[in-house]
Design an enzyme around this catalytic site. Structure first.
Site, short mmCIF file in Angstrom:
data_model
loop_
_atom_site.label_atom_id
_atom_site.label_comp_id
_atom_site.label_asym_id
_atom_site.label_seq_id
_atom_site.Cartn_x
_atom_site.Cartn_y
_atom_site.Cartn_z
CE LYS A 192 -40.36 3.09 -10.63
NZ LYS A 192 -41.50 3.65 -11.70
CE LYS A 245 -37.64 5.01 -12.62
NZ LYS A 245 -38.78 5.14 -12.82
#
Ligand code: PBG
Length: 325
Positions: A192, A245
């Site tokens: 992330k 992400k």
């Protein structure tokens, strides 16, 4: 010419036969926001077409998702009050816990995944417990494990930690196992990145940090090898699914992770990716449907098996129509 690539592109029937990327609505996850209160369906300013629901109104969206063939949601909670220890995140009657109890009862066909993090619940807006102005990694682990446990006790089918603390997958796994939840999977937001594309979400969830940024825990977007380091650690700690992400600016990361591990790989097309397309479409600069299809297919083509997107409902339709997939 012996070899003419155009032969296989000459009409829609043959093009659909030779497609290299196939996808299905069963791989879609819809992220949704549930807030405290009653009777509210509130449009999110930064994400036109997306809404905050209360527990008594969320049935509308759950029903329409099921009608479209979307059977998985990721729940985000928006509490009424925040405090430095983010207690709303692990209370028995926290917003996500309440939504789960009602959702699981009324919609047994739906699969409920929860975002495990503290930033929506802490008064300072950081993803963990503070020691002065730094997030205290090891102290935060116990809190994350308690949040995940309370979600599962309230009915969550899967938990998805998004905080980016070191060692959180092992901590959550241990907490769940000790309470007998050995079969509840963990989807780790493993790679992330600290991204500007979360901007609209922070307005949606009211989770912008009060000071500083998230760069001491989320990843630096200059780095690719580090995504593998994070991924392999989470695999070792017991993650069942690995997430990358955001999605669109990180197709190289998705592809690399897909090639290196055997676990399912998920990609999260975040709020900024949604709002960017919405805004351009609204201005008449781009066709929304075509842009949504192209970005989704490119994410699957890069190697994603699972796709989290605010366009899940629309995409399920496009897949069923055969427009894509
Ligand atoms: C919570 C969390 C965030 C998102 C998912 N989980 C916000 C953040 O890290 O700042 C972003 C989702 C989106 O932008 O759609 N930590």
């Amino acid at each position: 010419m012996n070899i003419r690539p155009r032969r296989l592109r000459s009409n829609p029937l043959i093009r659909s036969m030779v497609r290299e990327t196939r996808m299905d609505p069963s791989s879609l996850i819809y992220p949704m926001f549930v807030r405290e209160g009653k009777g509210i369906v509130e449009e999110i300013k930064t994400m036109p077409g997306q809404f905050r629901y209360t527990v008594d109104t969320m049935g509308k969206i759950l029903e329409s998702l099921l009608d479209c063939g979307v059977t998985k949601v990721m729940l985000f909670g928006i509490p009424d009050k925040k405090d430095p220890l983010g207690s709303g995140a692990y209370e028995k009657d926290g917003i996500v816990q309440k939504a789960l109890r009602v959702g699981k009862k009324d919609f047994p066909q739906m699969y409920f995944i929860t975002d495990v993090c503290m930033c929506e619940y802490t008064s300072h807006g950081h993803c963990g417990i503070l020691k002065e102005r730094e997030v205290d990694n090891d102290k935060t682990l116990k809190f994350l494990s308690d949040i995940a446990l309370s979600h599962v006790q309230a009915g969550a089918d899967m938990v998805a930690p998004s905080d980016m603390m070191d060692g959180r997958i092992a901590a959550i796994r241990k907490g769940l196992d000790q309470h007998g939840y050995i079969d509840t999977p963990i989807m780790s937001y493993a790679a992330k990145y600290a991204s500007s594309f979360y901007g609209p979400f922070r307005e949606a969830a009211g989770s912008a940090p009060e000071f500083g940024d998230r760069k001491s825990y989320q990843m630096d977007y200059h780095n690719k090898r580090e995504a593998l380091k994070e991924t392999l650690l989470d695999v070792e700690e017991g993650a069942d699914i690995i997430m990358v992400k955001p999605a669109l600016s990180y197709l190289d990361i998705i592809s690399e992770v897909r090639n290196q591990i055997s676990l399912p790989v998920a990609a999260y097309s975040v709020s900024g990716e949604y709002s960017m397309i919405k805004a351009a479409a609204k201005l008449g600069f781009m066709d929304e449907t075509q842009a949504v299809c192209e970005t989704a297919v490119s994410t699957y083509r890069a190697g994603a098996d699972i796709y989290l997107t605010y366009y899940a409902k629309e995409l399920a339709g496009y897949m069923k129509e055969g427009r894509i997939g």
